[in-house]
Design a protein around this motif. Structure first.
Motif, PDB file in Angstrom:
ATOM      1  N   THR A 192       5.701   7.288   7.572  1.00 15.53           N
ATOM      2  CA  THR A 192       6.173   6.484   6.444  1.00 15.53           C
ATOM      3  C   THR A 192       6.771   7.300   5.305  1.00 15.53           C
ATOM      4  O   THR A 192       7.702   6.848   4.648  1.00 15.53           O
ATOM      5  CB  THR A 192       5.017   5.632   5.874  1.00 15.53           C
ATOM      6  N   HIS A 193       6.230   8.479   5.017  1.00 15.17           N
ATOM      7  CA  HIS A 193       6.703   9.281   3.876  1.00 15.17           C
ATOM      8  C   HIS A 193       6.669  10.767   4.184  1.00 15.17           C
ATOM      9  O   HIS A 193       5.948  11.515   3.529  1.00 15.17           O
ATOM     10  CB  HIS A 193       5.801   9.040   2.651  1.00 15.17           C
ATOM     11  N   PHE A 204       9.261  -0.915  -6.699  1.00 14.11           N
ATOM     12  CA  PHE A 204       9.323  -1.804  -5.535  1.00 14.11           C
ATOM     13  C   PHE A 204      10.168  -3.042  -5.791  1.00 14.11           C
ATOM     14  O   PHE A 204      10.311  -3.890  -4.913  1.00 14.11           O
ATOM     15  CB  PHE A 204       7.902  -2.174  -5.079  1.00 14.11           C
ATOM     16  N   GLU A 249       2.909  -1.300  -1.745  1.00 12.18           N
ATOM     17  CA  GLU A 249       4.032  -0.884  -0.913  1.00 12.18           C
ATOM     18  C   GLU A 249       4.083  -1.706   0.375  1.00 12.18           C
ATOM     19  O   GLU A 249       5.144  -2.169   0.793  1.00 12.18           O
ATOM     20  CB  GLU A 249       3.885   0.606  -0.595  1.00 12.18           C
ATOM     21  N   ALA A 250       2.907  -1.912   0.996  1.00 13.53           N
ATOM     22  CA  ALA A 250       2.869  -2.686   2.240  1.00 13.53           C
ATOM     23  C   ALA A 250       3.309  -4.130   1.991  1.00 13.53           C
ATOM     24  O   ALA A 250       4.043  -4.711   2.797  1.00 13.53           O
ATOM     25  CB  ALA A 250       1.451  -2.656   2.824  1.00 13.53           C
ATOM     26  N   CYS A 251       2.863  -4.720   0.872  1.00  9.99           N
ATOM     27  CA  CYS A 251       3.238  -6.105   0.569  1.00  9.99           C
ATOM     28  C   CYS A 251       4.735  -6.211   0.296  1.00  9.99           C
ATOM     29  O   CYS A 251       5.400  -7.147   0.747  1.00  9.99           O
ATOM     30  CB  CYS A 251       2.461  -6.629  -0.641  1.00  9.99           C
ATOM     31  N   LYS A 272       7.104  -4.550   1.436  1.00  6.98           N
ATOM     32  CA  LYS A 272       7.927  -4.391   2.647  1.00  6.98           C
ATOM     33  C   LYS A 272       8.084  -5.693   3.419  1.00  6.98           C
ATOM     34  O   LYS A 272       8.980  -5.822   4.248  1.00  6.98           O
ATOM     35  CB  LYS A 272       7.255  -3.378   3.596  1.00  6.98           C
TER      36      LYS A 272
END
Length: 449
Positions: free
Chosen positions: A297-298, A98, A64-66, A68
């Motif tokens: 974040t969520h 994603f 998820e971080a990548c 974004k």
């Protein structure tokens, strides 16, 4: 150029035609089956990188971080797990969620953190990414990737490399890779992996920003290893596959130690949360860090007190398929997996309850991981000892405890493997129960085989 013809996405691309938009990739190192042994008995059922932390597989936080990061084109997973049903299903779901290409590249053997990316260097540089991230799967972090990118633009030559660092306390720093920096420029002057005496309180987080130049440096080590093998064909062990020995390269000891002090390697120090996830105990701590981050974040993943729902205290994740009696009390730091059943008056705190588990009426679960499809009887108490860092030391990290100390089992969180049955009205304390056990009494400080 008529703006109406071009939607916004094109407008951005055309506004600065001189500078080509950079293309980025990410590589996640996921290890393999002989790694993650400290994670047993949980890694028997699921590859450690897919173990759920704060309700989603550990790796999903990385992906998820990548995804974004703007201009991220592809995420490559490198490891030596046999491709399996669970990994394939996870990758398929993640690609759909994603909307990014995610591929698994399987090493033929454990090649180390540098050997793996070197072995697959053609895949990594195909399409000419300007830079790529390398992330270890067994860390939990806020993953400040965009910050690392802007830091890299401001520090060192255009082709410098960045290590994400964080501050540890003096005693614990020696369990990690230690970084001595130039305080003005943030250049890495020395790098020592797990030193035997104090070197620095800045430690390596296992998250890097590289560009294709790194492969020249790894190539140098590879060639030197090949030379060494011609000179010393046996390194005291039985002759192994020579190619494998030349290709097994560790980024930390073999590359960073040599690059330090050459104006090539920089450290970006983060103040946001970070922890290793080495043992099952650290998964509960990592869950706490991620659940806390969900506020920003969520928020939709955090349970709240609702009419007819269970009592929630602090941060709790509940999978929508779980069935929970309204008189149960959950939290803080609890995650409840798919299809879990929780009876009346149950109390759960600082624990992870995995899918299909049943907690019968009035049982109590504290500082524990309850395995898939396990059952805890009525009025039973399953309790462990938290392995959290010292809350009074802002720089404390989790200790990677040995399982035994002075011939005794170190008190730690209680872990029930999959399909374990705990009878009614017993106490299980600081114990590890291997899969498929039907217990008939209480236990404390034991590994139940």
């Amino acid at each position: 150029m008529d703006a109406e013809v071009f939607p916004n996405s094109h407008r951005r691309l055309c506004s600065d035609s001189t500078h080509q938009i950079t293309m980025l990739k990410a590589v996640i190192l996921i290890g393999g089956p002989q790694k993650g042994t400290r994670f047993r008995p949980l890694s028997f059922e699921v590859p450690k990188p897919l173990f759920p932390v704060a309700g989603v597989p550990m790796l999903q936080h990385h992906i998820e971080a990548c995804a974004k990061v703007p201009n991220m084109k592809e995420i490559l997973l490198i490891g030596f797990y046999q491709p399996n049903e669970e990994l394939s299903r996870f990758l398929l779901n993640a690609q759909q969620e994603f909307k990014i290409s995610i591929r698994y590249l399987q090493e033929y053997a454990a090649l180390g953190t540098g050997g793996g990316i070197y072995h697959f260097r053609d895949q990594i540089v195909s399409g000419s990414p300007e830079a790529f991230f390398v992330l270890n799967a067994d860390v939990c972090s806020a993953f400040p990737l965009a910050e690392m990118l802007s830091f890299q633009k401001e520090h060192g030559e255009p082709n410098s490399f960045v290590i994400l660092g964080t501050t540890s306390n003096r005693k614990q720093s020696m369990n990690y890779g230690c970084i001595v920096e130039n305080e003005e420029t943030n250049e890495v002057l020395h790098y020592v992996e797990k030193p035997s005496t104090f070197v620095s309180d800045i430690i390596n987080c296992g998250i890097y920003l590289f560009n294709p130049d790194i492969f020249q440096h790894i190539g140098t080590v590879f060639q030197k290893n090949q030379q060494d093998m011609l000179l010393y064909p046996y390194d005291g062990e039985e002759p192994t596959n020579g190619w494998h020995r030349a290709e097994a390269i560790r980024l930390e000891q073999d590359i960073f130690t040599a690059l330090a002090g050459q104006g090539k390697l920089y450290v970006y120090k983060t103040l946001s949360f970070w922890s290793q996830i080495k043992s099952a105990g650290s998964a509960i701590y990592a869950s706490r860090l991620y659940l806390n981050q969900y506020h920003t974040t969520h928020p939709e993943r955090l349970a709240s007190n609702k009419e007819g729902g269970p009592r929630i205290s602090g941060n709790v994740y509940i999978h929508p398929t779980a069935n929970i009696d309204p008189t149960a009390m959950l939290g803080p730091n609890v995650s409840i997996g798919t299809g879990v059943t929780i009876g009346a008056g149950v109390r759960v705190r600082e624990s992870i309850i995995l899918h299909g588990a049943t907690l019968q009426d009035h049982c109590c679960v504290l500082n524990s991981i309850v395995g898939w499809d396990s059952t805890i009887g009525k009025w039973a108490r399953v309790e462990g000892t938290p392995s959290d860092p010292n809350p009074n030391d802002p720089y404390a990290k989790i200790d990677s405890e040995t399982l035994f100390r002075d011939g005794k089992l170190t008190p730690s969180i209680t872990i029930l493997g999959c399909n374990v049955t705990i009878p009614s009205e017993v106490i299980i304390l600081n114990s590890i129960v291997l899969p498929h056990k039907d217990l008939n009494r209480g236990f404390k400080n034991q590994i139940i085989l």
